[in-house]
Design a protein around this motif. Structure first.
Motif, PDB file in Angstrom:
ATOM      1  N   HIS A   4      50.909  35.963  -3.131  1.00 14.56           N
ATOM      2  CA  HIS A   4      49.494  35.963  -3.528  1.00 14.56           C
ATOM      3  C   HIS A   4      49.893  36.204  -5.330  1.00 14.56           C
ATOM      4  N   GLN A   5      49.214  35.429  -6.217  1.00 13.10           N
ATOM      5  CA  GLN A   5      49.533  35.401  -7.376  1.00 13.10           C
ATOM      6  C   GLN A   5      48.578  36.422  -8.138  1.00 13.10           C
ATOM      7  N   THR A   6      48.981  36.995  -9.114  1.00 12.14           N
ATOM      8  CA  THR A   6      47.901  37.951  -9.819  1.00 12.14           C
ATOM      9  C   THR A   6      47.627  36.990 -11.104  1.00 12.14           C
ATOM     10  N   ILE A   7      48.043  36.225 -11.078  1.00 18.42           N
ATOM     11  CA  ILE A   7      47.664  35.278 -12.590  1.00 18.42           C
ATOM     12  C   ILE A   7      46.349  34.457 -12.031  1.00 18.42           C
ATOM     13  N   HIS A   8      45.326  34.384 -12.957  1.00 16.35           N
ATOM     14  CA  HIS A   8      44.094  33.754 -12.543  1.00 16.35           C
ATOM     15  C   HIS A   8      43.638  32.654 -13.636  1.00 16.35           C
ATOM     16  N   PRO A   9      44.371  31.673 -13.502  1.00 21.02           N
ATOM     17  CA  PRO A   9      43.997  30.421 -14.317  1.00 21.02           C
ATOM     18  C   PRO A   9      42.721  30.035 -13.962  1.00 21.02           C
ATOM     19  N   GLN A  10      41.676  29.763 -14.865  1.00 23.75           N
ATOM     20  CA  GLN A  10      40.318  29.528 -14.861  1.00 23.75           C
ATOM     21  C   GLN A  10      40.306  27.902 -14.602  1.00 23.75           C
ATOM     22  N   PRO A  11      39.599  27.413 -13.659  1.00 25.25           N
ATOM     23  CA  PRO A  11      39.291  26.020 -13.816  1.00 25.25           C
ATOM     24  C   PRO A  11      38.469  25.374 -14.956  1.00 25.25           C
ATOM     25  N   ALA A  12      39.078  24.289 -15.395  1.00 31.18           N
ATOM     26  CA  ALA A  12      38.162  23.963 -16.446  1.00 31.18           C
ATOM     27  C   ALA A  12      36.659  23.253 -15.900  1.00 31.18           C
ATOM     28  N   LYS A  13      35.822  22.817 -16.776  1.00 34.33           N
ATOM     29  CA  LYS A  13      34.774  22.259 -16.519  1.00 34.33           C
ATOM     30  C   LYS A  13      35.117  20.587 -15.799  1.00 34.33           C
ATOM     31  N   LEU A 146      44.100  25.560  -4.698  1.00 31.15           N
ATOM     32  CA  LEU A 146      43.269  25.772  -6.366  1.00 31.15           C
ATOM     33  C   LEU A 146      42.994  24.248  -6.691  1.00 31.15           C
ATOM     34  N   PRO A 147      41.969  24.222  -7.356  1.00 29.10           N
ATOM     35  CA  PRO A 147      41.786  22.872  -7.922  1.00 29.10           C
ATOM     36  C   PRO A 147      42.735  22.694  -9.296  1.00 29.10           C
ATOM     37  N   LEU A 148      43.902  22.441  -9.236  1.00 32.11           N
ATOM     38  CA  LEU A 148      44.756  22.537 -10.030  1.00 32.11           C
ATOM     39  C   LEU A 148      44.718  21.396 -11.126  1.00 32.11           C
ATOM     40  N   ALA A 149      44.306  20.139 -10.481  1.00 27.00           N
ATOM     41  CA  ALA A 149      44.235  19.010 -11.200  1.00 27.00           C
ATOM     42  C   ALA A 149      42.757  19.115 -12.109  1.00 27.00           C
ATOM     43  N   LEU A 150      42.146  20.092 -11.892  1.00 27.51           N
ATOM     44  CA  LEU A 150      40.832  20.336 -12.787  1.00 27.51           C
ATOM     45  C   LEU A 150      41.172  21.338 -13.565  1.00 27.51           C
ATOM     46  N   MET A 151      42.352  22.109 -13.896  1.00 31.79           N
ATOM     47  CA  MET A 151      42.410  23.380 -14.483  1.00 31.79           C
ATOM     48  C   MET A 151      42.951  22.898 -16.091  1.00 31.79           C
ATOM     49  N   LYS A 152      43.204  23.843 -16.860  1.00 33.92           N
ATOM     50  CA  LYS A 152      43.748  23.491 -18.066  1.00 33.92           C
ATOM     51  C   LYS A 152      45.069  23.077 -17.976  1.00 33.92           C
ATOM     52  N   PRO A 153      45.895  22.197 -19.023  1.00 36.40           N
ATOM     53  CA  PRO A 153      47.250  21.929 -18.859  1.00 36.40           C
ATOM     54  C   PRO A 153      48.270  22.846 -18.779  1.00 36.40           C
ATOM     55  N   TRP A 154      48.063  24.273 -19.312  1.00 34.85           N
ATOM     56  CA  TRP A 154      48.987  25.242 -19.239  1.00 34.85           C
ATOM     57  C   TRP A 154      49.221  25.826 -17.845  1.00 34.85           C
ATOM     58  N   SER A 155      48.011  25.475 -16.953  1.00 33.06           N
ATOM     59  CA  SER A 155      48.006  26.003 -15.632  1.00 33.06           C
ATOM     60  C   SER A 155      49.396  25.497 -14.880  1.00 33.06           C
ATOM     61  N   GLU A 268      41.964  17.967  -6.090  1.00 36.72           N
ATOM     62  CA  GLU A 268      41.054  17.539  -6.963  1.00 36.72           C
ATOM     63  C   GLU A 268      39.661  17.871  -6.138  1.00 36.72           C
ATOM     64  N   ASN A 269      39.661  18.943  -5.190  1.00 38.07           N
ATOM     65  CA  ASN A 269      38.330  19.450  -4.785  1.00 38.07           C
ATOM     66  C   ASN A 269      37.831  20.338  -5.225  1.00 38.07           C
ATOM     67  N   GLU A 270      36.614  20.563  -5.723  1.00 40.70           N
ATOM     68  CA  GLU A 270      35.795  21.663  -6.494  1.00 40.70           C
ATOM     69  C   GLU A 270      35.158  22.569  -5.756  1.00 40.70           C
ATOM     70  N   GLY A 271      35.745  23.000  -4.435  1.00 42.42           N
ATOM     71  CA  GLY A 271      35.355  23.821  -3.653  1.00 42.42           C
ATOM     72  C   GLY A 271      34.527  23.724  -2.372  1.00 42.42           C
ATOM     73  N   LYS A 352      48.143  14.451 -15.729  1.00 40.93           N
ATOM     74  CA  LYS A 352      47.249  13.524 -16.702  1.00 40.93           C
ATOM     75  C   LYS A 352      45.984  13.891 -16.303  1.00 40.93           C
ATOM     76  N   SER A 353      45.672  14.595 -15.261  1.00 40.16           N
ATOM     77  CA  SER A 353      44.231  14.992 -14.751  1.00 40.16           C
ATOM     78  C   SER A 353      44.013  16.036 -15.571  1.00 40.16           C
ATOM     79  N   THR A 354      44.754  17.046 -15.857  1.00 36.83           N
ATOM     80  CA  THR A 354      44.523  18.052 -16.416  1.00 36.83           C
ATOM     81  C   THR A 354      44.145  17.710 -18.077  1.00 36.83           C
TER      82      THR A 354
END
Length: 359
Positions: A4-13, A146-155, A268-271, A352-354
């Motif tokens: 379980h990760q302790t880093i919380h990258p936030q999904p972008a819009k 996690l919606p990794l494809a919709l997060m910021k590139p640094w994620s 690519e799923n948003e929840g 590319k998606s990020t």
């Protein structure tokens, strides 16, 4: 799979409409009908594969520790990392096979691989099955999404690089937090909820174990704790280099697994709850003829999308199941839509998606 990760990258819009499709009933029927005669776990295959993988891993790590040649250390370490990685991936099979299908295999795997690698099977059992639940896949309740494809590139690089710390985190979890938790109940509860599952969703909180499973947790956790304490104590007996070498090898295995996890889905799923077919298309097959996927996605994981159609299918039957479905359903089918050429293509697609989430 990572602890379980302790880093919380936030999904972008989100920059797209969520991709949803109706179930392809013809494909689902084909998956049921064309795989008759498959599905029986073969003990000889499981035991041989696991024992050889573990044996090569231990031999490699021993050579890496004792050799005085840097080149030999690196070569042996690479072999050990790949072998241990394959041996560890049997934890995925343990969550799906019937408990009576392979007598003694779960205990044997835990004693030979799970506990020595500080990843006993309880860390995946009861967790991974949530990922396969029809109404929970891809939602906030899914511990492995996690919606990794919709997060910021640094994620993406952060997601991969944090796995380097996993072996050290496991030593702390079992060698420090568990013993302290025996005398500090709130710490015990915190450790179980946050650091007792191989998950990537930082919001996931694990429920307390019950019944027979609680008994398995107790002996696996105690065994892993004793081993972690022994590893810490080994520094005062043998010095720091043997443990550092072992941790470096396991870090490499963890990073490789994290790369595989990165391309196991399209993310690519948003929840929202998804249909079975949508879940299938959000998952990834990397079928032959390429051989590289057998290294970075071993023990049937190159057929991850197919696995989501038939979670209980033993890994050794997935190649034949894939051949039957691909032959019957053909080009342009929904089934073909989950097949991808390789890791680099998949990483490029997600990256590319990020890039579209910067605004």
């Amino acid at each position: 799979m990572t602890m379980h990760q302790t880093i919380h990258p936030q999904p972008a819009k989100a920059t797209r409409v969520q991709f949803m499709v109706e179930d392809d009933k013809a494909m689902l029927r084909a998956a049921r009908d064309l795989t008759k005669g498959l599905g029986e776990a073969k003990p000889a295959i499981y035991w041989t594969d696991m024992l050889v993988s573990a044996g090569v891993g231990y031999a490699g790590i021993a050579v890496a520790i004792v050799s005085g040649s840097l080149g030999v250390k690196i070569a042996a370490g690479l072999v050990a990392a790949l072998a241990f990685y394959r041996a560890l991936m049997f934890i995925h099979e343990l969550t799906h096979i019937h408990r009576d299908a392979l007598p003694g295999f779960r205990t044997g795997w835990n004693l030979l691989v799970g506990i020595p690698m500080l990843t006993p099977s309880f860390m995946y059992e009861g967790v991974h099955t949530i990922h396969h639940k029809r109404t929970q896949y891809g939602t906030v309740e899914d511990p492995e999404y996690l919606p990794l494809a919709l997060m910021k590139p640094w994620s993406l690089p952060l997601f991969v690089l944090v796995a380097m710390l996993l072996p050290v985190a496991l030593i702390v979890r079992f060698g420090v937090l568990y013993p302290l938790g025996l005398i500090i109940p709130p710490l015990r509860k915190f450790t179980w909820e946050r650091f007792s599952s191989l998950s990537i969703n930082p919001e996931f909180r694990r429920k307390a174990p019950e019944g027979d499973f609680a008994g398995r947790v107790r002996w696996q956790e105690a065994g892993a704790s004793l081993w972690a304490v022994a590893l810490i104590a080994s520094v005062f007996v043998f010095g720091w280099q043997p443990l550092a070498t072992a941790l470096a090898i396991l870090s490499l295995a963890a990073v490789l697994n994290q790369l595989r996890t990165l391309v196991a889905h399209l993310w690519e799923n948003e929840g929202e709850a998804m249909t079975v077919t949508a879940q299938f298309l959000d998952s990834v097959n990397v079928p032959p003829p390429g051989l590289a996927a057998e290294i970075w996605a071993p023990v049937g994981l190159r057929y991850h999308a197919l696995h989501h159609l038939m979670p209980s299918m033993p890994y050794h039957d997935l190649p034949e199941a894939h051949r039957r479905l691909a032959r019957e359903l053909g080009k342009g089918s929904t089934y073909e839509g989950a097949n991808h050429p390789g890791m680099l293509t998949l990483v490029g697609r997600i990256a590319k998606s990020t890039m579209g989430t910067r605004a």
